[in-house]
Design a protein around this motif. Structure first.
Motif, PDB file in Angstrom:
ATOM      1  N   SER A 171       9.935 -53.004  84.562  1.00 53.01           N
ATOM      2  CA  SER A 171       9.276 -52.437  83.378  1.00 53.01           C
ATOM      3  C   SER A 171       9.596 -50.951  83.218  1.00 53.01           C
ATOM      4  O   SER A 171       9.541 -50.418  82.105  1.00 53.01           O
ATOM      5  CB  SER A 171       7.760 -52.645  83.463  1.00 53.01           C
ATOM      6  OG  SER A 171       7.247 -52.124  84.676  1.00 53.01           O
ATOM      7  N   LYS A 181      -0.898 -52.106  80.124  1.00 50.65           N
ATOM      8  CA  LYS A 181      -1.490 -51.921  81.449  1.00 50.65           C
ATOM      9  C   LYS A 181      -0.418 -51.993  82.522  1.00 50.65           C
ATOM     10  O   LYS A 181      -0.399 -51.198  83.478  1.00 50.65           O
ATOM     11  CB  LYS A 181      -2.554 -52.986  81.703  1.00 50.65           C
ATOM     12  CG  LYS A 181      -3.240 -52.843  83.055  1.00 50.65           C
ATOM     13  CD  LYS A 181      -4.274 -53.932  83.270  1.00 50.65           C
ATOM     14  CE  LYS A 181      -4.917 -53.781  84.653  1.00 50.65           C
ATOM     15  NZ  LYS A 181      -5.902 -54.858  84.914  1.00 50.65           N
ATOM     16  N   GLN A 182       0.486 -52.946  82.364  1.00 50.32           N
ATOM     17  CA  GLN A 182       1.600 -53.100  83.305  1.00 50.32           C
ATOM     18  C   GLN A 182       2.477 -51.850  83.335  1.00 50.32           C
ATOM     19  O   GLN A 182       2.911 -51.401  84.401  1.00 50.32           O
ATOM     20  CB  GLN A 182       2.424 -54.318  82.886  1.00 50.32           C
ATOM     21  CG  GLN A 182       3.740 -54.499  83.600  1.00 50.32           C
ATOM     22  CD  GLN A 182       4.602 -55.549  82.922  1.00 50.32           C
ATOM     23  OE1 GLN A 182       4.199 -56.157  81.941  1.00 50.32           O
ATOM     24  NE2 GLN A 182       5.788 -55.775  83.453  1.00 50.32           N
ATOM     25  N   LYS A 237      10.066 -55.243  91.092  1.00 47.70           N
ATOM     26  CA  LYS A 237       8.710 -54.817  90.741  1.00 47.70           C
ATOM     27  C   LYS A 237       8.697 -53.817  89.600  1.00 47.70           C
ATOM     28  O   LYS A 237       7.746 -53.770  88.811  1.00 47.70           O
ATOM     29  CB  LYS A 237       8.028 -54.215  91.973  1.00 47.70           C
ATOM     30  CG  LYS A 237       6.567 -53.842  91.757  1.00 47.70           C
ATOM     31  CD  LYS A 237       5.966 -53.261  93.019  1.00 47.70           C
ATOM     32  CE  LYS A 237       4.509 -52.878  92.816  1.00 47.70           C
ATOM     33  NZ  LYS A 237       3.926 -52.263  94.038  1.00 47.70           N
ATOM     34  N   GLU A 266       0.656 -49.004  85.163  1.00 49.03           N
ATOM     35  CA  GLU A 266       0.656 -49.249  86.604  1.00 49.03           C
ATOM     36  C   GLU A 266       2.026 -48.960  87.212  1.00 49.03           C
ATOM     37  O   GLU A 266       2.130 -48.467  88.338  1.00 49.03           O
ATOM     38  CB  GLU A 266       0.253 -50.701  86.887  1.00 49.03           C
ATOM     39  CG  GLU A 266      -1.215 -50.979  86.617  1.00 49.03           C
ATOM     40  CD  GLU A 266      -1.574 -52.451  86.787  1.00 49.03           C
ATOM     41  OE1 GLU A 266      -0.633 -53.283  86.909  1.00 49.03           O
ATOM     42  OE2 GLU A 266      -2.770 -52.778  86.781  1.00 49.03           O
ATOM     43  N   SER A 267       3.087 -49.247  86.451  1.00 51.43           N
ATOM     44  CA  SER A 267       4.436 -48.991  86.963  1.00 51.43           C
ATOM     45  C   SER A 267       4.702 -47.488  87.087  1.00 51.43           C
ATOM     46  O   SER A 267       5.515 -47.063  87.912  1.00 51.43           O
ATOM     47  CB  SER A 267       5.485 -49.655  86.072  1.00 51.43           C
ATOM     48  OG  SER A 267       5.470 -49.115  84.774  1.00 51.43           O
TER      49      SER A 267
END
Length: 470
Positions: free
Chosen positions: A85, A124-125, A82, A128-129
């Protein structure tokens, strides 16, 4: 339906893709594509250089090294699928100072996505990470990383603990502006960092608001069992208090720390020292850049070492006399003195050298603030500020590991990464059928060829061998 047919000619075997067709009532095989000569069970197609084209040239080797070391420390495994990134953020934190929202575009010019195993990368990813990283049990991550380093260095004798501060732009954080060590007023975050004495490898960290005193920070950190796994803790004088000394004695934790030169100690100990007596060869301790004279006294279930430094005394006296209003004759006799308290069984010389060589943690902070770009933090939510510090911690762990591996050669980690920066991965394909068949790792330099560079710089060979790079 097509299938592969082998055609033997003399001592060679060739592979072709064929399909069965009916011609005049008879079944014949129609060649669809020539696949090439079979070598070691695989087709190898002859392609003329005139039919080749370069489809991609991407920065490669520096990211490869970082990921290689990261795997040695089990960081990818700890973060999981998950948070792949996050690896991108850790590596780019070391190699480029681009803001987070520009990283996806920058990544397209590197092989980082391929190396890390990320198919798609958007800002955005990444944001969020940061939230996901903040919610993880980072204590466990720190423990495993240090355990992996401990495979190389099993001794757990001495750790150095210190605190630094840095500014951040947190509009959504209700913290008041504070005065930093450089005199500037802004929102401050304090970072306590514990590192190994010899290598400066990180053991753990904690983050605090800017208004928390260093003595309270140490009392809080002392409750962490990871500190207690080391024989001795070395502290700066600003972190210790009489209460802390008592707490350390209760848990049987050995400590070496500086102490403030307050009036009680001046009266009880410094005033009892005869200057001519201490200024003798038997009390002399030679350090890296100076020499001092020391005398020991029993104090608080430990030993108080009173240190006299003639050079420091001269500097302070001259400075005070230049500023006549600050020169107080009654205080002049204490100039040049400093104090170390310890509860170890070490000899006086060893204690003094251990304390004065604790600048390894200061070097760690310099790396964090310069090479890793910790300061200033341009994040606006407290969760993202915490996550940014954790990313910098992971980046420093990798850098410290590289530094340890390259130390025998006298090469710095930053130098090694800089040398690898010009080694790219080049993808090549055939113009005719657009099949990618080769990727080459090459060095791109306008000054000299790769062969010449290797001959002139044996350090590059050492770097390759040390990290098993082919």
């Amino acid at each position: 339906m097509s299938f592969i047919r082998k055609i033997k000619r003399k001592d060679s075997t060739y592979l072709v893709e064929v399909e069965s067709v009916r011609v005049d009532g008879k079944v014949k095989q129609k060649v669809i594509k020539y696949l090439g000569k079979e070598i070691a069970g695989k087709p190898v197609k002859k392609v003329y250089t005139s039919n080749l084209e370069v489809t991609a040239v991407k920065q490669y080797m520096d990211y490869y090294i970082l990921h290689y070391i990261s795997k040695q420390l089990m960081i990818p495994e700890l973060l999981g699928e998950k948070l792949k990134s996050i690896l991108v953020l850790v590596y780019t934190q070391l190699l480029t100072h681009k803001p987070l929202y520009k990283i996806p575009e920058y990544a397209e010019h590197t092989a980082i996505k391929e190396i890390v195993g990320v198919d798609k990368l958007v800002d955005k990813q990444l944001f969020e990470s940061l939230d996901d990283l903040d919610e993880m049990n980072f204590n466990r991550i720190e423990e495993v990383i240090y355990d992996q380093f401990s495979i190389l260095r099993k001794e757990k004798k001495v750790l150095i603990l210190d605190v630094t501060d840095t500014y951040f732009n947190g509009s959504q954080v209700e913290w008041k502006a504070r005065r930093g060590k450089d005199g500037k007023y802004d929102k401050l975050v304090q970072i306590a960092l514990a590192v190994t004495k010899d290598e400066g490898f990180p053991i753990m960290h904690k983050m605090y608001e800017g208004n928390i005193g260093n003595t309270k920070i140490f009392q809080d950190m002392l409750s962490d069992i990871r500190l207690k796994s080391f024989d001795t803790i070395v502290l700066d004088r600003g972190m210790i208090s009489a209460e802390s000394i008592q707490d350390l004695a209760q848990v049987h934790q050995k400590v070496i720390t500086g102490l403030r030169l307050h009036q009680t100690i001046k009266t009880q100990f410094i005033d009892q020292i005869n200057r001519e007596e201490i200024y003798q060869p038997t009390h002399r301790v030679v350090l890296k850049n100076t020499e001092v004279y020391a005398k020991e006294f029993s104090y608080e279930n430990g030993i108080l070492v009173c240190i006299y430094n003639p050079k420091l005394e001269a500097e302070k006296r001259n400075h005070a006399m230049d500023k006549q209003e600050s020169y107080k004759p009654e205080e002049a006799k204490y100039m040049g003195y400093s104090l170390i308290y310890h509860s170890t069984s070490l000899k006086k010389d060893e204690v003094i050298r251990t304390y004065f060589e604790k600048d390894i943690v200061e070097k760690a902070y310099r790396e964090l603030k310069s090479s890793i770009n910790l300061h200033p933090i341009r994040k606006y939510r407290i969760q993202h500020i915490k996550a940014h510090i954790k990313i910098c911690y992971l980046a420093y762990s990798i850098l410290a590991y590289i530094q340890f591996k390259l130390k025998p050669k006298g090469i710095s980690a930053t130098y090694a990464l800089d040398q690898m920066r010009s080694i790219y991965k080049v993808d090549i394909e055939s113009k005719k059928d657009k099949i990618q068949f080769s990727s080459k790792v090459i060095i791109i330099t306008s000054q000299e060829s790769w062969d010449e560079l290797v001959q002139s710089d044996s350090n590059l060979i050492f770097i390759y061998k040390e990290f098993t790079l082919k």
